[in-house]
Design an enzyme around this catalytic site. Structure first.
Site, PDB file in Angstrom:
ATOM      1  N   SER A 126       0.365  -0.927   0.065  1.00 22.83           N
ATOM      2  CA  SER A 126      -0.236  -0.281  -0.133  1.00 22.83           C
ATOM      3  C   SER A 126       0.769   1.478   0.112  1.00 22.83           C
ATOM      4  O   SER A 126       0.660   1.792   0.068  1.00 22.83           O
ATOM      5  CB  SER A 126      -0.962  -0.367   1.337  1.00 22.83           C
ATOM      6  OG  SER A 126      -0.417  -0.203   2.133  1.00 22.83           O
ATOM      7  N   HIS A 147      -1.474  -2.689  -6.857  1.00 25.78           N
ATOM      8  CA  HIS A 147      -2.438  -2.204  -5.532  1.00 25.78           C
ATOM      9  C   HIS A 147      -4.092  -2.992  -5.501  1.00 25.78           C
ATOM     10  O   HIS A 147      -4.791  -1.311  -6.014  1.00 25.78           O
ATOM     11  CB  HIS A 147      -1.849  -0.689  -5.269  1.00 25.78           C
ATOM     12  CG  HIS A 147      -2.420  -0.089  -3.856  1.00 25.78           C
ATOM     13  ND1 HIS A 147      -2.628   0.969  -2.760  1.00 25.78           N
ATOM     14  CD2 HIS A 147      -2.988  -1.044  -2.044  1.00 25.78           C
ATOM     15  CE1 HIS A 147      -3.141   1.104  -1.902  1.00 25.78           C
ATOM     16  NE2 HIS A 147      -3.358   0.115  -1.438  1.00 25.78           N
ATOM     17  N   GLU A 159      -4.732  -0.147  -9.114  1.00 22.93           N
ATOM     18  CA  GLU A 159      -3.803   1.056  -8.408  1.00 22.93           C
ATOM     19  C   GLU A 159      -2.544   0.395  -9.456  1.00 22.93           C
ATOM     20  O   GLU A 159      -1.853  -0.332  -8.600  1.00 22.93           O
ATOM     21  CB  GLU A 159      -3.471   2.347  -7.279  1.00 22.93           C
ATOM     22  CG  GLU A 159      -3.108   3.282  -7.045  1.00 22.93           C
ATOM     23  CD  GLU A 159      -2.811   3.582  -5.793  1.00 22.93           C
ATOM     24  OE1 GLU A 159      -2.869   5.258  -5.879  1.00 22.93           O
ATOM     25  OE2 GLU A 159      -2.683   3.147  -5.211  1.00 22.93           O
ATOM     26  N   ASN A 197      -3.876   6.359  -1.775  1.00 19.68           N
ATOM     27  CA  ASN A 197      -2.790   6.902   0.386  1.00 19.68           C
ATOM     28  C   ASN A 197      -2.144   7.825   0.530  1.00 19.68           C
ATOM     29  O   ASN A 197      -2.799   8.857   1.819  1.00 19.68           O
ATOM     30  CB  ASN A 197      -1.959   5.664   0.371  1.00 19.68           C
ATOM     31  CG  ASN A 197      -3.107   3.882   0.925  1.00 19.68           C
ATOM     32  OD1 ASN A 197      -4.107   4.537   1.464  1.00 19.68           O
ATOM     33  ND2 ASN A 197      -2.379   3.219   0.097  1.00 19.68           N
TER      34      ASN A 197
HETATM   35  N1  CAA Z   1     -17.967 -10.311  -0.676  1.00 14.15           N
HETATM   36  C1  CAA Z   1     -19.668 -10.550  -1.797  1.00 14.15           C
HETATM   37  N2  CAA Z   1     -19.950  -9.036  -1.420  1.00 14.15           N
HETATM   38  C2  CAA Z   1     -19.745  -7.948  -0.292  1.00 14.15           C
HETATM   39  C3  CAA Z   1     -18.558  -7.793   0.090  1.00 14.15           C
HETATM   40  C4  CAA Z   1     -17.578  -9.199  -0.340  1.00 14.15           C
HETATM   41  N3  CAA Z   1     -16.155  -9.561   0.497  1.00 14.15           N
HETATM   42  N4  CAA Z   1     -18.355  -7.034   1.422  1.00 14.15           N
HETATM   43  C5  CAA Z   1     -19.792  -6.400   1.243  1.00 14.15           C
HETATM   44  N5  CAA Z   1     -19.901  -6.680  -0.075  1.00 14.15           N
HETATM   45  C6  CAA Z   1     -21.360  -6.862  -0.850  1.00 14.15           C
HETATM   46  C7  CAA Z   1     -22.510  -6.380   0.158  1.00 14.15           C
HETATM   47  O1  CAA Z   1     -22.951  -7.809  -0.269  1.00 14.15           O
HETATM   48  C8  CAA Z   1     -23.713  -5.544  -0.628  1.00 14.15           C
HETATM   49  O2  CAA Z   1     -24.617  -5.958  -1.166  1.00 14.15           O
HETATM   50  P1  CAA Z   1     -25.871  -4.910  -2.365  1.00 14.15           P
HETATM   51  O3  CAA Z   1     -25.835  -3.016  -2.024  1.00 14.15           O
HETATM   52  O4  CAA Z   1     -25.834  -5.755  -3.365  1.00 14.15           O
HETATM   53  O5  CAA Z   1     -26.599  -5.301  -0.882  1.00 14.15           O
HETATM   54  C9  CAA Z   1     -22.489  -4.106  -0.670  1.00 14.15           C
HETATM   55  O6  CAA Z   1     -20.972  -4.707  -0.923  1.00 14.15           O
HETATM   56  C10 CAA Z   1     -22.710  -3.798   0.926  1.00 14.15           C
HETATM   57  O7  CAA Z   1     -21.810  -4.046   1.420  1.00 14.15           O
HETATM   58  P2  CAA Z   1     -22.790  -3.507   2.839  1.00 14.15           P
HETATM   59  O8  CAA Z   1     -24.158  -4.104   2.631  1.00 14.15           O
HETATM   60  O9  CAA Z   1     -22.580  -4.700   3.821  1.00 14.15           O
HETATM   61  O10 CAA Z   1     -22.481  -2.490   4.102  1.00 14.15           O
HETATM   62  P3  CAA Z   1     -22.110  -1.577   3.805  1.00 14.15           P
HETATM   63  O11 CAA Z   1     -23.625  -0.786   2.253  1.00 14.15           O
HETATM   64  O12 CAA Z   1     -21.521  -0.577   3.921  1.00 14.15           O
HETATM   65  O13 CAA Z   1     -20.858  -1.524   2.220  1.00 14.15           O
HETATM   66  C11 CAA Z   1     -18.945  -1.256   2.079  1.00 14.15           C
HETATM   67  C12 CAA Z   1     -19.709  -2.050   2.431  1.00 14.15           C
HETATM   68  C13 CAA Z   1     -18.284  -2.319   0.604  1.00 14.15           C
HETATM   69  C14 CAA Z   1     -17.207  -2.022   2.829  1.00 14.15           C
HETATM   70  C15 CAA Z   1     -18.658   0.003   2.193  1.00 14.15           C
HETATM   71  O14 CAA Z   1     -18.982   0.477   3.006  1.00 14.15           O
HETATM   72  C16 CAA Z   1     -17.670   0.501   1.420  1.00 14.15           C
HETATM   73  O15 CAA Z   1     -16.860   1.019   0.143  1.00 14.15           O
HETATM   74  N6  CAA Z   1     -16.227   1.425   1.838  1.00 14.15           N
HETATM   75  C17 CAA Z   1     -15.346   2.463   1.722  1.00 14.15           C
HETATM   76  C18 CAA Z   1     -14.275   1.500   1.666  1.00 14.15           C
HETATM   77  C19 CAA Z   1     -13.099   1.370   0.972  1.00 14.15           C
HETATM   78  O16 CAA Z   1     -12.923   3.096   1.287  1.00 14.15           O
HETATM   79  N7  CAA Z   1     -11.917   1.016   0.248  1.00 14.15           N
HETATM   80  C20 CAA Z   1     -10.700   1.333   0.264  1.00 14.15           C
HETATM   81  C21 CAA Z   1     -10.021   1.665   1.951  1.00 14.15           C
HETATM   82  S1  CAA Z   1      -8.508   2.243   0.502  1.00 14.15           S
HETATM   83  C22 CAA Z   1      -7.575   0.977   0.602  1.00 14.15           C
HETATM   84  O17 CAA Z   1      -8.000  -0.377   0.621  1.00 14.15           O
HETATM   85  C23 CAA Z   1      -6.143   0.991   0.667  1.00 14.15           C
HETATM   86  C24 CAA Z   1      -4.989   0.623   1.601  1.00 14.15           C
HETATM   87  O18 CAA Z   1      -4.002   0.417   0.930  1.00 14.15           O
HETATM   88  C25 CAA Z   1      -4.820   1.240   2.677  1.00 14.15           C
END
Ligand code: CAA
Length: 289
Positions: A126, A147, A159, A197
């Site tokens: 990351s 990434h 990325e 990031n």
């Molecule tokens: N596999 C399959 N489907 C999944 C899943 C998985 N692992 N995780 C979530 N889902 C699906 C759910 O089933 C749901 O589907 P529907 O809308 O069709 O019902 C959908 O995704 C949304 O999930 P939830 O309803 O459980 O919860 P939510 O609406 O809060 O979404 C989330 C969860 C997708 C995590 C959302 O909150 C989100 O996008 N959060 C931000 C995530 C983010 O910014 N990630 C990047 C982080 S930075 C990074 O990764 C880089 C680094 O280096 C740190």
């Protein structure tokens, strides 16, 4: 097989190192797209847990009609191992172990010996410099940053980071592999934090300063950003989701690599990590789970 891959059709087997949340997500999306995948981790327990996570995620996607095949067909393309030597016939390897530079370098050194000469090595780091990681191999032209975002099956972005010596062919094959796995790609130069990031972590760090200075409660900071800027999660909830130790490690890379005090990690973030409150994975971070 030539010494260099020229098309992704030549990528038959992908090796993924690390069965944690990133490694299992990467393995899943590749297997979903028809690639044979082998996941390596040091413990059988982690591999078993990863397969369980993938099965659950595939079941969710299948229920919603988002999979072209039945989950067992996709699962049959995933193999597990505790030995890197089983990567001898992989055409592409993606490393997704924890963000420890020496650990990653020792894996790359071994992979360089084990993989066929044509194979590409990608790191899912990351924030560690791709150029420095590439220097632990003799194939810097075939070394790249790839990434993925968490949760991998849901997030659209990959990325791609060019190291100093990464060849154009390696960039194009990596882009094509990510696209075949259903992702959209962006390219970044090899600078601390890359794109996502570099921008996301200072925002999260600032949310910790806002909390530490008593400007608002954690709930109000998150609600403010979630409802006021249309983000799916507030920055503190997102930090818990990513892992506070990971957020701190990335802030340190930004601070050290860019040398600007505006990237200094918030003392409150450090305190949570010192207390072992690492977020969702430890049951407690800013919030309790
Ligand atoms: N596999 C399959 N489907 C999944 C899943 C998985 N692992 N995780 C979530 N889902 C699906 C759910 O089933 C749901 O589907 P529907 O809308 O069709 O019902 C959908 O995704 C949304 O999930 P939830 O309803 O459980 O919860 P939510 O609406 O809060 O979404 C989330 C969860 C997708 C995590 C959302 O909150 C989100 O996008 N959060 C931000 C995530 C983010 O910014 N990630 C990047 C982080 S930075 C990074 O990764 C880089 C680094 O280096 C740190």
């Amino acid at each position: 097989m030539t010494m260099e891959l020229t098309q992704t059709t030549q990528i038959k087997r992908v090796g993924v190192i690390g069965a944690g949340q990133m490694g299992n997500g990467i393995s899943q999306v590749l297997a979903q797209s028809g690639f044979n995948v082998i996941i390596m981790d040091v413990s059988d327990a982690s591999l078993k847990k990863a397969l369980g996570t993938i099965e659950k995620s595939l079941a969710k996607l299948f229920e919603k009609g988002k999979l072209p095949e039945h989950p067992p067909v996709i699962m049959s393309r995933i193999k597990c191992t505790t030995q890197l030597k089983d990567f001898a016939d992989c055409d592409f390897a993606i490393e997704a172990v924890s963000e420890q530079e020496e650990l990653k370098k020792s894996i790359f050194k071994q992979l360089d010996e084990i993989l066929p000469a044509h194979a590409i090595i990608a790191s899912n780091t990351s924030s560690l410099p791709i150029t420095r990681l590439a220097s632990s191999t003799k194939r810097a032209g075939q070394f790249i940053g790839m990434h993925f975002m968490n949760p991998v099956p849901v997030m659209q972005l990959v990325e791609i980071i060019r190291g100093h010596a990464t060849s154009e062919n390696t960039c194009q094959l990596t882009k094509s592999l990510a696209e075949q796995a259903g992702k959209t790609t962006v390219f970044s130069q090899d600078f601390p934090g890359f794109i996502v990031n570099r921008i996301l972590m200072p925002m999260i760090n600032e949310a910790f300063f806002t909390l530490m200075e008593g400007i608002a409660s954690a709930e109000d900071i998150d609600a403010g950003m979630k409802l006021g800027t249309n983000q799916p999660m507030g920055p503190l909830a997102l930090a818990d989701f990513i892992g506070l130790d990971t957020c701190l490690a990335i802030m340190k890379v930004l601070h050290d690599g860019l040398g600007d005090s505006k990237y200094r990690p918030c003392p409150l973030l450090k305190k949570y990590v010192d207390a072992g409150h690492l977020g969702r994975k430890s049951g407690r971070g800013v919030y309790s789970y």
